[in-house]
Design a protein around this motif. Structure first.
Motif, PDB file in Angstrom:
ATOM      1  N   UNK A 145     -48.645 -38.418  63.022  1.00 12.23           N
ATOM      2  CA  UNK A 145     -49.571 -37.606  63.699  1.00 12.23           C
ATOM      3  C   UNK A 145     -49.705 -37.873  64.804  1.00 12.23           C
ATOM      4  N   UNK A 146     -49.929 -38.351  66.135  1.00 12.09           N
ATOM      5  CA  UNK A 146     -50.840 -38.936  67.061  1.00 12.09           C
ATOM      6  C   UNK A 146     -49.177 -38.759  67.433  1.00 12.09           C
ATOM      7  N   UNK A 147     -48.649 -38.814  67.055  1.00  9.53           N
ATOM      8  CA  UNK A 147     -46.913 -39.036  68.158  1.00  9.53           C
ATOM      9  C   UNK A 147     -46.379 -37.460  68.272  1.00  9.53           C
ATOM     10  N   UNK A 148     -46.558 -36.192  66.983  1.00  7.57           N
ATOM     11  CA  UNK A 148     -46.740 -35.191  67.099  1.00  7.57           C
ATOM     12  C   UNK A 148     -47.281 -33.998  68.712  1.00  7.57           C
ATOM     13  N   UNK A 149     -48.825 -35.059  68.492  1.00  8.61           N
ATOM     14  CA  UNK A 149     -50.297 -34.538  68.489  1.00  8.61           C
ATOM     15  C   UNK A 149     -49.558 -34.622  70.251  1.00  8.61           C
ATOM     16  N   UNK A 150     -48.907 -36.066  70.558  1.00  9.47           N
ATOM     17  CA  UNK A 150     -48.480 -37.051  72.144  1.00  9.47           C
ATOM     18  C   UNK A 150     -47.653 -35.878  72.556  1.00  9.47           C
ATOM     19  N   UNK A 151     -46.028 -35.298  71.586  1.00  5.81           N
ATOM     20  CA  UNK A 151     -45.156 -33.985  71.981  1.00  5.81           C
ATOM     21  C   UNK A 151     -46.374 -33.138  71.963  1.00  5.81           C
ATOM     22  N   UNK A 152     -46.992 -32.741  71.307  1.00  9.68           N
ATOM     23  CA  UNK A 152     -47.877 -31.115  71.612  1.00  9.68           C
ATOM     24  C   UNK A 152     -48.745 -31.135  72.889  1.00  9.68           C
ATOM     25  N   UNK A 153     -49.353 -32.238  73.268  1.00 10.21           N
ATOM     26  CA  UNK A 153     -49.842 -32.681  74.668  1.00 10.21           C
ATOM     27  C   UNK A 153     -48.951 -32.634  76.087  1.00 10.21           C
ATOM     28  N   UNK A 154     -47.835 -32.954  75.386  1.00 10.44           N
ATOM     29  CA  UNK A 154     -46.407 -32.583  77.120  1.00 10.44           C
ATOM     30  C   UNK A 154     -46.548 -31.033  76.824  1.00 10.44           C
ATOM     31  N   UNK A 155     -46.336 -30.713  76.131  1.00  5.13           N
ATOM     32  CA  UNK A 155     -45.785 -29.456  75.731  1.00  5.13           C
ATOM     33  C   UNK A 155     -46.864 -28.844  77.194  1.00  5.13           C
ATOM     34  N   UNK A 156     -48.205 -28.401  76.080  1.00  3.90           N
ATOM     35  CA  UNK A 156     -49.031 -27.814  76.758  1.00  3.90           C
ATOM     36  C   UNK A 156     -48.966 -28.440  78.855  1.00  3.90           C
ATOM     37  N   UNK A 157     -49.616 -29.554  79.239  1.00  2.00           N
ATOM     38  CA  UNK A 157     -49.082 -30.154  80.075  1.00  2.00           C
ATOM     39  C   UNK A 157     -48.417 -29.133  80.758  1.00  2.00           C
ATOM     40  N   UNK A 158     -47.366 -29.176  80.938  1.00  5.94           N
ATOM     41  CA  UNK A 158     -46.066 -28.321  81.734  1.00  5.94           C
ATOM     42  C   UNK A 158     -47.262 -26.605  81.546  1.00  5.94           C
ATOM     43  N   UNK A 159     -47.114 -26.748  80.812  1.00  5.95           N
ATOM     44  CA  UNK A 159     -47.647 -24.953  80.454  1.00  5.95           C
ATOM     45  C   UNK A 159     -48.672 -24.827  81.549  1.00  5.95           C
ATOM     46  N   UNK A 160     -49.893 -25.860  81.446  1.00  4.02           N
ATOM     47  CA  UNK A 160     -51.091 -25.399  82.284  1.00  4.02           C
ATOM     48  C   UNK A 160     -50.395 -25.254  83.597  1.00  4.02           C
ATOM     49  N   UNK A 161     -49.332 -26.807  83.756  1.00  4.62           N
ATOM     50  CA  UNK A 161     -49.030 -26.619  85.310  1.00  4.62           C
ATOM     51  C   UNK A 161     -48.366 -24.848  85.919  1.00  4.62           C
TER      52      UNK A 161
END
Length: 184
Positions: A33-49
């Motif tokens: 799950x940590x791997x999927x969460x890391x992937x999701x956080x990368x996506x969200x960081x891009x969207x926040x920018x």
């Protein structure tokens, strides 16, 4: 003006996001799950920018050491951002939760976006049961991510598991799915 430090950080997140997508697409077995969460956080960081910080994210993770099918959280979060929050005026929030309930893992993704009409929600739910590659809605859009997540869950764990979507127009959308708990 482009801030070089911010541009570098965004590029790093994009690289992580693409790498995780490629790794997940080739994986047929559950991933941490940590791997999927890391992937999701990368996506969200891009969207926040992209959205100049009008996107807020909250996490309530009650358990971390478990495995899930790849690409089961990020596509639902992406739908929340693209279809729930992007059309909304002002700030918006996505909340990601993961909790253990006995031997079941419950994952919830919710947003405070524009929500869906009852008709659109009904079309979305009906489309999940059709033998097509995506879910057609009344607006003519195809939502392949939702269908793919539901199919991945059912393929891995059987039809007793799946994805439930609830939405209220003007309030937001909640996606909940329960999986058997696979501890690492």
């Amino acid at each position: 003006d482009i801030d070089p430090k911010q541009a570098k950080k965004t590029l790093e997140n994009f690289t992580l996001f693409l790498r995780a997508n490629m790794d997940s697409l080739s994986s047929k077995t559950p991933i941490p799950f940590e791997q999927e969460l890391k992937h999701t956080k990368s996506y969200l960081a891009i969207e926040q920018q992209r959205q100049q910080d009008r996107l807020h994210v909250l996490y309530e993770i009650g358990v971390l050491a478990f495995s899930i099918p790849p690409l089961t959280v990020q596509p639902i979060v992406e739908n929340a951002v693209q279809h729930g929050l992007m059309p909304k005026t002002g700030d918006g929030t996505v909340r990601i939760e993961a909790h253990r309930k006995d031997e079941i893992l419950e994952i919830t993704v919710m947003d405070d976006g524009v929500g869906m009409t009852e008709e659109l929600l009904a079309a979305l739910k009906a489309g999940l049961d059709q033998d097509e590659t995506g879910v057609q809605t009344g607006s003519g859009e195809t939502h392949g991510g939702i269908r793919n997540v539901r199919d991945r869950i059912c393929r891995n764990f059987g039809s007793g598991y799946g994805l439930e979507i609830m939405s209220t127009e003007g309030t937001g959308t909640v996606a909940v799915y329960c999986l058997p708990l696979i501890l690492e």
